[in-house]
Write a protein that holds these residues in place. Structure first.
Motif, PDB file in Angstrom:
ATOM      1  N   VAL A  56      -5.991   2.882   3.482  1.00  0.00           N
ATOM      2  CA  VAL A  56      -5.287   4.089   3.251  1.00  0.00           C
ATOM      3  C   VAL A  56      -3.825   3.565   2.735  1.00  0.00           C
ATOM      4  N   LYS A  57      -3.294   4.190   1.590  1.00  0.00           N
ATOM      5  CA  LYS A  57      -2.059   4.075   1.148  1.00  0.00           C
ATOM      6  C   LYS A  57      -1.166   5.015   1.708  1.00  0.00           C
ATOM      7  N   TYR A  58       0.119   4.799   1.803  1.00  0.00           N
ATOM      8  CA  TYR A  58       0.761   5.774   2.265  1.00  0.00           C
ATOM      9  C   TYR A  58       2.283   5.485   1.840  1.00  0.00           C
ATOM     10  N   LYS A  59       3.242   6.394   1.624  1.00  0.00           N
ATOM     11  CA  LYS A  59       4.482   6.278   1.149  1.00  0.00           C
ATOM     12  C   LYS A  59       5.386   7.341   1.894  1.00  0.00           C
TER      13      LYS A  59
ATOM     14  N   ASN B  71       0.731  -1.211  -0.013  1.00  0.00           N
ATOM     15  CA  ASN B  71      -0.078  -0.170  -0.044  1.00  0.00           C
ATOM     16  C   ASN B  71       0.992   1.233   0.010  1.00  0.00           C
ATOM     17  N   THR B  72       2.151   1.435  -0.486  1.00  0.00           N
ATOM     18  CA  THR B  72       2.998   2.371  -0.706  1.00  0.00           C
ATOM     19  C   THR B  72       2.597   2.679  -2.255  1.00  0.00           C
TER      20      THR B  72
ATOM     21  N   LEU C 105       0.776   4.124  -4.897  1.00  0.00           N
ATOM     22  CA  LEU C 105      -0.464   5.242  -5.145  1.00  0.00           C
ATOM     23  C   LEU C 105      -0.549   5.588  -6.477  1.00  0.00           C
TER      24      LEU C 105
ATOM     25  N   ARG D 152      -3.257  17.339  -5.487  1.00  0.00           N
ATOM     26  CA  ARG D 152      -2.402  17.636  -4.148  1.00  0.00           C
ATOM     27  C   ARG D 152      -3.808  17.284  -3.203  1.00  0.00           C
ATOM     28  N   LYS D 153      -5.025  17.586  -3.615  1.00  0.00           N
ATOM     29  CA  LYS D 153      -6.098  17.235  -2.513  1.00  0.00           C
ATOM     30  C   LYS D 153      -6.200  15.922  -1.835  1.00  0.00           C
ATOM     31  N   LEU D 154      -5.709  15.034  -2.835  1.00  0.00           N
ATOM     32  CA  LEU D 154      -5.898  13.604  -2.570  1.00  0.00           C
ATOM     33  C   LEU D 154      -4.511  13.276  -1.626  1.00  0.00           C
ATOM     34  N   PHE D 155      -3.402  13.785  -1.829  1.00  0.00           N
ATOM     35  CA  PHE D 155      -2.041  13.210  -1.328  1.00  0.00           C
ATOM     36  C   PHE D 155      -1.333  14.327  -0.772  1.00  0.00           C
ATOM     37  N   CYS D 156      -0.598  13.814   0.139  1.00  0.00           N
ATOM     38  CA  CYS D 156       0.186  15.029   1.092  1.00  0.00           C
ATOM     39  C   CYS D 156       1.303  15.542   0.271  1.00  0.00           C
ATOM     40  N   GLY D 157       2.241  14.395  -0.197  1.00  0.00           N
ATOM     41  CA  GLY D 157       3.595  14.654  -0.511  1.00  0.00           C
ATOM     42  C   GLY D 157       3.812  15.715  -1.535  1.00  0.00           C
TER      43      GLY D 157
ATOM     44  N   GLN E   5       8.454  13.843   3.813  1.00  0.00           N
ATOM     45  CA  GLN E   5       7.086  13.835   3.839  1.00  0.00           C
ATOM     46  C   GLN E   5       6.363  12.380   3.488  1.00  0.00           C
ATOM     47  N   TYR E   6       5.248  12.536   3.872  1.00  0.00           N
ATOM     48  CA  TYR E   6       4.469  11.329   3.365  1.00  0.00           C
ATOM     49  C   TYR E   6       3.400  11.546   2.192  1.00  0.00           C
ATOM     50  N   SER E   7       3.136  10.924   1.432  1.00  0.00           N
ATOM     51  CA  SER E   7       2.073  10.861   0.381  1.00  0.00           C
ATOM     52  C   SER E   7       1.135   9.790   0.891  1.00  0.00           C
ATOM     53  N   HIS E   8      -0.097  10.257   0.955  1.00  0.00           N
ATOM     54  CA  HIS E   8      -0.987   9.410   1.553  1.00  0.00           C
ATOM     55  C   HIS E   8      -2.384   9.701   1.190  1.00  0.00           C
ATOM     56  N   THR E   9      -3.316   8.924   1.153  1.00  0.00           N
ATOM     57  CA  THR E   9      -4.840   9.089   0.774  1.00  0.00           C
ATOM     58  C   THR E   9      -5.070   9.781   2.005  1.00  0.00           C
ATOM     59  N   ASN E  10      -5.944  10.847   1.738  1.00  0.00           N
ATOM     60  CA  ASN E  10      -6.879  11.634   2.512  1.00  0.00           C
ATOM     61  C   ASN E  10      -8.222  11.101   2.957  1.00  0.00           C
TER      62      ASN E  10
ATOM     63  N   ALA F 154      -2.106  18.639   3.110  1.00  0.00           N
ATOM     64  CA  ALA F 154      -3.789  18.150   3.182  1.00  0.00           C
ATOM     65  C   ALA F 154      -4.017  17.916   4.595  1.00  0.00           C
TER      66      ALA F 154
END
Lengths: 280, 211
Positions: free
Chosen positions: B159-162, A212-213, A215, A228-233, B168-173, B86
């Motif tokens: 939730v997916k995250y990396k 689940n890394t 994306l 950007r809304k969906l992902f933080c990085g 920083q982490y990319s992740h589903t909100n 986010a």
């Protein structure tokens, strides 16, 4: 006279009992090691670098992978049977819906019945990530990371790095294009790679610990900007290697998975740290 | 004499047979199986996230197990305190839902933020974050866990995250509504202004669980 005979008998009896105990003890000790994983050997992968398919621009694209041990072949039906025999909560009729969907082990005849003996050494499929994780822990191992698996799988038959070998790439893509057989061939029946591991391509897809890394959004399938809304990085990430189509396929597969999913073409194999360590 | 001898012989053989067996089911020395948890806490349902074992710490530094969240409907999200994009929005969305809760639910609902970044988000960091956002400890629980347990919970929530190279982490909100037993009632990615379905799901979660 009586006490001498008695003493002799006691000596014989305790020696026999001790010998019996030792034999039982040893065979059980070895038995539980073997029962946990059949006779799967592991091969040592000397490590390498892995370039993730999607990376933030400006970031280090290559990840170092430390040496580690990997199962020589995917986990088989017989091995998984032993796991569920010892762990009833992972049997088909008892597994929590949280941990596996309704097709879990649906190719077996019953909870503790694989079906025909010929299926014993086929790769187990229809197993969820949660069940694969539990198996690995039971076996005293873990699942490989994406980076580890990709490093191991990038090896050709004779060379450590098969990524430049067009022939090898073509072979992989050919395997990927074939439909999933109803019954998979036995483990070990495809090819042995440079490290001595079998079937990393050509048999079943394999779970990784960090599936689940991967994306993917609807947007990023079409363009390189992740919403950007969906992902933080960091905003825009791009695919780093457009040549390796097989890697795209694997990435797409992983990004479509959830932890409880079971798939008829998806199995797994276990890994272990090279240095002794205690894992959480 | 012979009877004593045969008793001794019998006992030693029984003892030898007995000490060969190993009944330990190895899932790891410190790990409880879902079966253990079910036995201890009677986790009622097969879909409850609270079947996941693991030792977590909250913003007070107290030990928490997910099963401790039973009994109240939960709104849960996975964020991290060093997030610049986010996550602040997600927390604001959840606070707005907190304000919009009808009175009968306001006491009940628990808001849970689980850190994706347990290396940096220890109880102190979580506590500072709660302070900065004005998150009332009566209703808000912020959790730090082992990386493996974070991975498990994320997988259970979808939730997916990396972790990226820059930390920083990319992740589903994603925000999830859990009922009193920890089953997912509703999931929403990037709720934004939309709170109707979340509030409706929390309402359902607040209703007494049927047997």
């Amino acid at each position: 006279m009586h006490s001498t005979i008695l003493r002799t008998w006691i000596i014989i009896a305790t020696t026999a009992a001790a010998a019996l105990g030792v034999v039982r003890g040893v065979s059980t000790w070895k038995g539980s090691e073997n029962e946990r994983q059949g006779s799967t050997e592991m091969v040592r992968i000397d490590g390498g670098t892995y370039t993730p398919l999607y990376a933030s621009p400006g970031a280090e694209t290559a990840e170092d992978v430390e040496p580690f041990y990997l199962d020589r072949h995917p986990v088989t039906n017989a091995q998984f049977l032993e796991f569920v025999r010892q762990n009833p909560e992972w049997r088909r009729s008892q597994v929590r819906p949280l941990f596996a969907d309704q097709d879990y082990l649906n190719h077996w005849a019953d909870d503790l019945d694989i079906g025909p003996d010929s299926l014993a050494d086929r790769p187990v499929v229809n197993v969820s990530w949660f069940s694969a994780m539990a198996y690995a822990k039971w076996a005293g191992k873990r699942l490989p990371t994406t980076a580890e698996w990709e490093v191991a799988a990038s090896a050709g038959t004779d060379v450590r790095d098969g990524s430049k070998d067009e022939d090898f790439r073509r072979k992989i893509l050919k395997w990927y294009s074939e439909p999933t057989p109803d019954i998979h061939p036995p483990v070990g029946s495809t090819y042995e790679n440079y490290w001595g591991a079998y079937d990393l391509h050509g048999l079943v897809w394999e779970w990784v610990v960090d599936f689940n890394t991967a994306l993917v959004t609807g947007e990023s399938r079409n363009n390189e900007d992740l919403d950007r809304k969906l992902f933080c990085g960091s905003g825009s990430v791009g695919a780093s290697n457009f040549d390796d189509y097989a890697a795209f396929i694997r990435f797409a597969l992983r990004s479509g998975l959830e932890g409880d999913y079971t798939v008829p073409s998806l199995g797994f194999r276990c890994a272990r740290d090279a240095a002794p360590s205690y894992e959480s | 004499m012979t009877r004593l001898l045969s008793i001794i012989l019998a006992l030693t053989i029984v003892a030898a047979l007995g000490c060969g067996t190993d009944a330990r089911v190895g899932t790891g020395a410190n790990e409880e199986t879902s079966r253990d948890i079910q036995a201890r806490f009677d986790v009622p349902s097969g879909n409850s996230l609270y079947a996941l074992s693991g030792d977590w710490a909250d913003q007070e530094g107290d030990g928490v197990r997910l099963v401790d969240l039973q009994g109240r409907p939960v709104l849960m999200a996975m964020v991290y305190t060093n997030c610049h994009y986010a996550c602040p929005i997600i927390v604001h969305d959840m606070k707005r839902i907190e304000r919009e809760l009808p009175k009968d639910l306001a006491e009940d609902v628990r808001f849970v933020l689980v850190s994706l970044d347990p290396e940096r988000d220890d109880p102190d960091a979580l506590s500072r974050f709660a302070g900065a956002y004005g998150l009332d400890g009566e209703r808000w629980t912020l959790l730090q866990g082992e990386p493996g347990d974070v991975r498990m919970l994320a997988a259970a929530l979808g939730v997916k995250y990396k972790k990226e190279a820059d930390g920083q982490y990319s992740h589903t909100n994603l925000v999830a509504v859990l009922d009193q037993e920890g089953e997912i009632l509703h999931r929403e990615i990037d709720p934004g202004g939309e709170s109707t379905s979340i509030l409706a799901a929390l309402q359902r979660g607040g209703e007494t669980a049927s047997l």
